[in-house]
Write a protein that holds these residues in place. Structure first.
Motif, PDB file in Angstrom:
ATOM      1  N   GLU A  59     -22.658  10.448  19.248  1.00 59.77           N
ATOM      2  CA  GLU A  59     -23.746   9.510  18.965  1.00 59.77           C
ATOM      3  C   GLU A  59     -24.953   9.755  19.856  1.00 59.77           C
ATOM      4  O   GLU A  59     -26.013   9.175  19.628  1.00 59.77           O
ATOM      5  CB  GLU A  59     -23.279   8.057  19.156  1.00 59.77           C
ATOM      6  N   LYS A 221     -27.010   5.872  16.780  1.00 56.75           N
ATOM      7  CA  LYS A 221     -26.035   4.835  17.104  1.00 56.75           C
ATOM      8  C   LYS A 221     -25.450   4.212  15.839  1.00 56.75           C
ATOM      9  O   LYS A 221     -26.127   4.058  14.827  1.00 56.75           O
ATOM     10  CB  LYS A 221     -26.684   3.742  17.955  1.00 56.75           C
ATOM     11  N   ASN A 310     -24.101  -0.929  25.386  1.00 63.11           N
ATOM     12  CA  ASN A 310     -22.948  -0.050  25.182  1.00 63.11           C
ATOM     13  C   ASN A 310     -21.622  -0.752  25.424  1.00 63.11           C
ATOM     14  O   ASN A 310     -20.602  -0.094  25.612  1.00 63.11           O
ATOM     15  CB  ASN A 310     -23.042   1.173  26.102  1.00 63.11           C
TER      16      ASN A 310
END
Length: 335
Positions: A59, A221, A310
Protein backbone atom coordinates in the motif's frame (compact mmCIF):
# COMPACT_ATOMS: atom_id res chain seq x y z
CA UNK A 1 34.87 20.88 23.28
CA UNK A 2 36.81 20.01 20.11
CA UNK A 3 34.77 20.28 16.89
CA UNK A 4 35.15 16.57 16.05
CA UNK A 5 34.31 15.29 19.55
CA UNK A 6 30.47 15.38 19.30
CA UNK A 7 30.56 13.57 15.97
CA UNK A 8 32.86 10.88 17.36
CA UNK A 9 30.45 10.26 20.24
CA UNK A 10 27.46 10.21 17.88
CA UNK A 11 29.15 7.43 15.92
CA UNK A 12 30.52 5.53 18.91
CA UNK A 13 27.47 5.36 21.19
CA UNK A 14 24.87 4.04 18.69
CA UNK A 15 27.52 1.67 17.30
CA UNK A 16 28.08 0.20 20.79
CA UNK A 17 24.34 -0.25 21.30
CA UNK A 18 23.28 -1.45 17.85
CA UNK A 19 26.35 -3.18 16.38
CA UNK A 20 24.86 -6.45 17.65
CA UNK A 21 22.12 -6.12 15.01
CA UNK A 22 24.64 -7.10 12.30
CA UNK A 23 24.33 -10.69 13.57
CA UNK A 24 20.53 -10.66 13.37
CA UNK A 25 18.63 -12.61 10.72
CA UNK A 26 15.69 -11.49 8.63
CA UNK A 27 12.40 -12.01 10.49
CA UNK A 28 9.04 -13.35 9.38
CA UNK A 29 7.39 -9.95 9.70
CA UNK A 30 7.46 -7.97 6.43
CA UNK A 31 11.09 -8.94 5.70
CA UNK A 32 9.68 -11.70 3.52
CA UNK A 33 7.14 -9.38 1.90
CA UNK A 34 9.52 -6.48 1.21
CA UNK A 35 12.85 -8.27 0.64
CA UNK A 36 13.06 -12.07 0.50
CA UNK A 37 9.93 -12.77 -1.58
CA UNK A 38 9.79 -9.43 -3.40
CA UNK A 39 11.14 -10.09 -6.90
CA UNK A 40 11.16 -6.34 -7.60
CA UNK A 41 14.18 -5.89 -5.31
CA UNK A 42 16.10 -8.96 -6.46
CA UNK A 43 18.70 -7.07 -8.43
CA UNK A 44 19.04 -3.87 -10.43
CA UNK A 45 17.39 -3.94 -13.83
CA UNK A 46 15.27 -1.62 -15.94
CA UNK A 47 12.24 -3.84 -15.33
CA UNK A 48 12.76 -3.79 -11.57
CA UNK A 49 13.36 -0.03 -11.53
CA UNK A 50 10.20 0.53 -13.53
CA UNK A 51 8.29 -1.74 -11.16
CA UNK A 52 9.30 0.02 -7.94
CA UNK A 53 8.55 3.49 -9.31
CA UNK A 54 5.15 2.58 -10.78
CA UNK A 55 3.60 0.34 -8.11
CA UNK A 56 2.74 0.29 -4.42
CA UNK A 57 4.35 -2.23 -2.12
CA UNK A 58 1.78 -3.26 -1.02
CA UNK A 59 0.00 0.00 0.00
CA UNK A 60 3.03 2.28 0.36
CA UNK A 61 4.84 4.18 -2.38
CA UNK A 62 8.46 3.70 -1.31
CA UNK A 63 10.59 3.44 -4.49
CA UNK A 64 13.79 4.89 -3.01
CA UNK A 65 13.62 2.48 -0.09
CA UNK A 66 13.17 -0.43 -2.48
CA UNK A 67 16.06 0.87 -4.57
CA UNK A 68 18.37 0.49 -1.56
CA UNK A 69 17.26 -3.14 -1.26
CA UNK A 70 17.93 -3.63 -4.99
CA UNK A 71 21.48 -2.31 -4.63
CA UNK A 72 22.15 -4.51 -1.61
CA UNK A 73 20.75 -7.59 -3.36
CA UNK A 74 22.82 -6.90 -6.50
CA UNK A 75 26.05 -6.57 -4.53
CA UNK A 76 25.58 -9.05 -1.66
CA UNK A 77 22.48 -11.15 -2.29
CA UNK A 78 20.06 -11.88 0.57
CA UNK A 79 22.49 -10.86 3.30
CA UNK A 80 20.80 -9.64 6.50
CA UNK A 81 24.09 -8.27 7.90
CA UNK A 82 24.30 -5.82 5.01
CA UNK A 83 20.72 -4.63 5.52
CA UNK A 84 21.29 -4.16 9.23
CA UNK A 85 24.59 -2.36 8.64
CA UNK A 86 22.88 0.09 6.28
CA UNK A 87 20.16 0.69 8.88
CA UNK A 88 22.79 1.46 11.50
CA UNK A 89 24.64 3.87 9.19
CA UNK A 90 21.40 5.72 8.43
CA UNK A 91 20.60 5.95 12.13
CA UNK A 92 24.07 7.33 12.91
CA UNK A 93 23.51 9.90 10.16
CA UNK A 94 20.19 10.87 11.71
CA UNK A 95 21.80 11.38 15.11
CA UNK A 96 24.43 13.68 13.61
CA UNK A 97 21.73 15.68 11.80
CA UNK A 98 19.74 15.99 15.03
CA UNK A 99 22.81 17.45 16.74
CA UNK A 100 23.40 19.91 13.88
CA UNK A 101 19.76 21.02 14.08
CA UNK A 102 19.56 21.36 17.86
CA UNK A 103 22.75 23.35 18.23
CA UNK A 104 21.03 26.20 16.37
CA UNK A 105 18.46 26.38 19.17
CA UNK A 106 20.38 25.43 22.33
CA UNK A 107 23.98 25.37 23.49
CA UNK A 108 26.41 22.86 22.00
CA UNK A 109 26.74 20.58 25.04
CA UNK A 110 23.00 20.31 25.60
CA UNK A 111 22.48 19.66 21.89
CA UNK A 112 25.01 16.83 22.09
CA UNK A 113 23.29 15.27 25.11
CA UNK A 114 19.91 15.45 23.34
CA UNK A 115 21.34 13.95 20.15
CA UNK A 116 22.92 11.11 22.14
CA UNK A 117 19.57 10.48 23.82
CA UNK A 118 17.97 10.29 20.37
CA UNK A 119 20.71 7.94 19.14
CA UNK A 120 20.51 5.33 21.91
CA UNK A 121 16.93 5.68 23.15
CA UNK A 122 15.23 2.27 23.62
CA UNK A 123 12.42 3.36 21.28
CA UNK A 124 14.93 3.23 18.42
CA UNK A 125 15.47 -0.53 18.76
CA UNK A 126 12.60 -1.50 16.45
CA UNK A 127 13.56 1.03 13.79
CA UNK A 128 17.26 0.16 13.70
CA UNK A 129 17.08 -3.61 14.26
CA UNK A 130 14.30 -4.40 11.77
CA UNK A 131 15.37 -4.60 8.13
CA UNK A 132 11.85 -3.71 6.97
CA UNK A 133 11.95 -0.45 8.93
CA UNK A 134 14.37 0.90 6.30
CA UNK A 135 11.58 3.11 4.97
CA UNK A 136 11.26 4.81 8.36
CA UNK A 137 15.03 5.16 8.79
CA UNK A 138 15.72 6.43 5.27
CA UNK A 139 12.84 8.90 5.25
CA UNK A 140 13.74 9.97 8.81
CA UNK A 141 17.38 10.59 7.90
CA UNK A 142 16.37 12.63 4.85
CA UNK A 143 13.80 14.51 6.95
CA UNK A 144 16.48 15.57 9.44
CA UNK A 145 18.96 16.33 6.65
CA UNK A 146 16.41 18.51 4.85
CA UNK A 147 15.81 20.50 8.06
CA UNK A 148 19.57 20.92 8.56
CA UNK A 149 20.02 22.12 4.98
CA UNK A 150 17.05 24.47 5.36
CA UNK A 151 18.58 26.05 8.45
CA UNK A 152 21.89 26.38 6.64
CA UNK A 153 20.13 28.14 3.77
CA UNK A 154 18.56 30.58 6.23
CA UNK A 155 21.74 31.23 8.22
CA UNK A 156 24.63 30.54 5.85
CA UNK A 157 23.22 31.34 2.41
CA UNK A 158 23.18 27.78 1.08
CA UNK A 159 20.71 27.42 -1.85
CA UNK A 160 17.26 26.29 -0.69
CA UNK A 161 17.03 23.78 -3.53
CA UNK A 162 19.22 21.30 -1.65
CA UNK A 163 16.70 21.15 1.19
CA UNK A 164 13.86 20.76 -1.32
CA UNK A 165 15.69 17.98 -3.15
CA UNK A 166 16.38 16.12 0.09
CA UNK A 167 12.71 16.41 1.07
CA UNK A 168 11.74 14.99 -2.34
CA UNK A 169 14.03 12.01 -1.81
CA UNK A 170 12.61 11.53 1.69
CA UNK A 171 9.07 11.41 0.30
CA UNK A 172 10.21 8.78 -2.19
CA UNK A 173 11.35 6.76 0.84
CA UNK A 174 8.08 7.09 2.80
CA UNK A 175 5.38 9.72 2.70
CA UNK A 176 5.10 10.02 6.50
CA UNK A 177 7.47 13.01 6.50
CA UNK A 178 4.96 15.12 4.52
CA UNK A 179 4.41 17.54 7.48
CA UNK A 180 7.95 18.93 6.97
CA UNK A 181 6.73 22.28 5.49
CA UNK A 182 4.74 22.88 8.68
CA UNK A 183 7.80 21.91 10.73
CA UNK A 184 9.91 24.48 8.85
CA UNK A 185 7.37 27.23 9.56
CA UNK A 186 7.34 26.11 13.18
CA UNK A 187 11.12 26.29 13.41
CA UNK A 188 11.06 29.81 11.96
CA UNK A 189 8.55 30.80 14.65
CA UNK A 190 10.61 29.14 17.40
CA UNK A 191 13.59 31.24 16.33
CA UNK A 192 11.55 34.42 16.64
CA UNK A 193 11.26 35.07 12.90
CA UNK A 194 8.11 36.64 11.48
CA UNK A 195 5.99 34.38 9.27
CA UNK A 196 5.52 36.94 6.52
CA UNK A 197 4.70 36.48 2.83
CA UNK A 198 8.34 35.82 1.89
CA UNK A 199 8.59 33.05 4.50
CA UNK A 200 5.46 31.42 3.11
CA UNK A 201 6.52 31.88 -0.51
CA UNK A 202 9.82 30.07 -0.04
CA UNK A 203 7.92 27.08 1.38
CA UNK A 204 5.76 26.66 -1.78
CA UNK A 205 7.99 23.94 -3.32
CA UNK A 206 7.84 22.01 -0.03
CA UNK A 207 4.05 22.27 0.14
CA UNK A 208 3.65 21.23 -3.51
CA UNK A 209 5.76 18.13 -2.94
CA UNK A 210 3.92 17.36 0.29
CA UNK A 211 0.45 17.56 -1.31
CA UNK A 212 1.52 15.57 -4.38
CA UNK A 213 2.91 12.66 -2.40
CA UNK A 214 0.01 12.77 0.03
CA UNK A 215 -2.38 12.25 -2.88
CA UNK A 216 -0.22 9.37 -4.15
CA UNK A 217 -0.29 7.81 -0.69
CA UNK A 218 -4.06 8.14 -0.32
CA UNK A 219 -4.61 6.44 -3.68
CA UNK A 220 -2.67 3.43 -2.41
CA UNK A 221 -4.54 3.03 0.86
CA UNK A 222 -7.42 0.58 1.28
CA UNK A 223 -8.69 1.79 4.66
CA UNK A 224 -12.46 2.21 4.74
CA UNK A 225 -13.39 5.83 5.37
CA UNK A 226 -16.36 4.75 7.49
CA UNK A 227 -13.98 3.44 10.17
CA UNK A 228 -11.86 6.58 10.53
CA UNK A 229 -13.80 7.60 13.64
CA UNK A 230 -11.85 4.90 15.50
CA UNK A 231 -8.37 6.48 15.09
CA UNK A 232 -9.89 9.91 15.73
CA UNK A 233 -11.22 8.77 19.12
CA UNK A 234 -8.06 6.85 20.00
CA UNK A 235 -5.57 9.50 18.88
CA UNK A 236 -5.15 10.98 22.40
CA UNK A 237 -4.47 7.47 23.75
CA UNK A 238 -1.89 6.79 21.02
CA UNK A 239 -0.20 10.15 21.60
CA UNK A 240 -0.11 9.56 25.35
CA UNK A 241 1.39 6.09 24.78
CA UNK A 242 4.15 7.53 22.58
CA UNK A 243 4.96 10.22 25.16
CA UNK A 244 4.94 7.67 27.96
CA UNK A 245 7.36 5.44 26.07
CA UNK A 246 9.63 8.40 25.38
CA UNK A 247 9.88 9.45 29.02
CA UNK A 248 9.50 5.96 30.59
CA UNK A 249 10.57 3.39 27.96
CA UNK A 250 9.27 0.24 29.65
CA UNK A 251 6.96 -2.52 28.40
CA UNK A 252 8.01 -1.91 24.81
CA UNK A 253 6.53 -4.25 22.21
CA UNK A 254 6.20 -4.75 18.48
CA UNK A 255 2.40 -4.47 18.93
CA UNK A 256 0.22 -2.22 21.08
CA UNK A 257 -3.28 -3.61 20.48
CA UNK A 258 -6.46 -1.93 21.72
CA UNK A 259 -8.88 -4.80 22.30
CA UNK A 260 -11.80 -3.06 24.02
CA UNK A 261 -14.84 -1.70 22.17
CA UNK A 262 -14.05 1.85 21.06
CA UNK A 263 -16.43 4.54 22.31
CA UNK A 264 -16.41 8.12 23.54
CA UNK A 265 -17.23 6.87 27.04
CA UNK A 266 -14.27 4.47 27.26
CA UNK A 267 -12.16 5.40 30.34
CA UNK A 268 -8.91 5.47 28.32
CA UNK A 269 -10.43 7.81 25.71
CA UNK A 270 -11.71 10.19 28.39
CA UNK A 271 -8.61 10.06 30.60
CA UNK A 272 -6.05 10.57 27.86
CA UNK A 273 -8.14 13.29 26.28
CA UNK A 274 -8.16 15.19 29.59
CA UNK A 275 -4.43 14.58 30.13
CA UNK A 276 -3.52 15.99 26.72
CA UNK A 277 -5.79 18.95 27.32
CA UNK A 278 -3.98 19.71 30.59
CA UNK A 279 -0.61 19.35 28.84
CA UNK A 280 -1.79 21.73 26.12
CA UNK A 281 -2.81 24.32 28.72
CA UNK A 282 0.60 24.06 30.41
CA UNK A 283 2.32 24.39 27.04
CA UNK A 284 0.35 27.56 26.26
CA UNK A 285 1.27 28.92 29.71
CA UNK A 286 4.96 28.24 28.96
CA UNK A 287 4.81 30.75 26.07
CA UNK A 288 5.22 33.47 28.68
CA UNK A 289 8.82 32.31 29.06
CA UNK A 290 9.92 30.41 25.95
CA UNK A 291 8.76 29.16 22.57
CA UNK A 292 10.83 25.99 22.73
CA UNK A 293 8.34 23.87 24.70
CA UNK A 294 5.35 24.85 22.59
CA UNK A 295 7.34 24.43 19.40
CA UNK A 296 8.67 21.05 20.46
CA UNK A 297 5.21 19.80 21.42
CA UNK A 298 3.67 20.96 18.13
CA UNK A 299 6.54 19.39 16.17
CA UNK A 300 5.86 16.12 18.01
CA UNK A 301 2.17 16.30 17.09
CA UNK A 302 2.89 17.19 13.45
CA UNK A 303 5.25 14.25 12.99
CA UNK A 304 3.22 11.62 14.83
CA UNK A 305 -0.06 12.63 13.15
CA UNK A 306 0.50 10.60 9.93
CA UNK A 307 0.80 7.39 11.95
CA UNK A 308 -2.53 7.92 13.71
CA UNK A 309 -4.47 6.82 10.62
CA UNK A 310 -2.55 3.50 10.58
CA UNK A 311 -4.28 2.06 13.64
CA UNK A 312 -6.64 -0.15 11.65
CA UNK A 313 -5.31 -3.41 10.27
CA UNK A 314 -7.22 -5.95 8.25
CA UNK A 315 -10.79 -5.06 7.32
CA UNK A 316 -11.16 -7.41 4.39
CA UNK A 317 -14.15 -9.07 6.05
CA UNK A 318 -15.38 -5.86 7.66
CA UNK A 319 -13.56 -6.54 10.96
CA UNK A 320 -10.54 -4.51 12.05
CA UNK A 321 -7.71 -5.08 14.48
CA UNK A 322 -6.75 -1.87 16.26
CA UNK A 323 -3.10 -1.12 17.10
CA UNK A 324 -2.41 2.18 18.82
CA UNK A 325 1.12 2.76 17.60
CA UNK A 326 4.53 1.34 16.72
CA UNK A 327 7.84 2.46 18.16
CA UNK A 328 9.18 3.42 14.72
CA UNK A 329 6.40 5.98 14.27
CA UNK A 330 8.09 8.21 16.86
CA UNK A 331 11.38 8.42 14.92
CA UNK A 332 10.89 11.86 13.35
CA UNK A 333 8.71 13.13 16.18
CA UNK A 334 11.51 12.47 18.68
CA UNK A 335 13.33 15.61 17.48
Amino acid sequence: MRRWFPFALLVLFPAIVFLQTLSFEFVAMDDELLILDNVKVHGLSLANLRAIFTTYDPELYIPLTLLTYQIEWSLFGANPAVSHAMNLLLHIGSGICVFLILRRFIDRKTALLCALLFAIHPLQAETVAWASARKDLLSGFLFFLSIHLYLRSRDDGMPMRWSVLTFFLGLLSKVSIFPLPLVLLLLDWMRGESLDRDRLKEKIPFFLLSVTFLVIAILGKHTQMSALWIPILLSPTAIFLALKHFFVPTDLSIFYPFTDPVSVAHPAVLFHGVVLLVVAVLIVWSLRYTRLLAGGFLLFLFMIAPSLVNMLKGGGDGAFDVYLSSDRYVYGAML
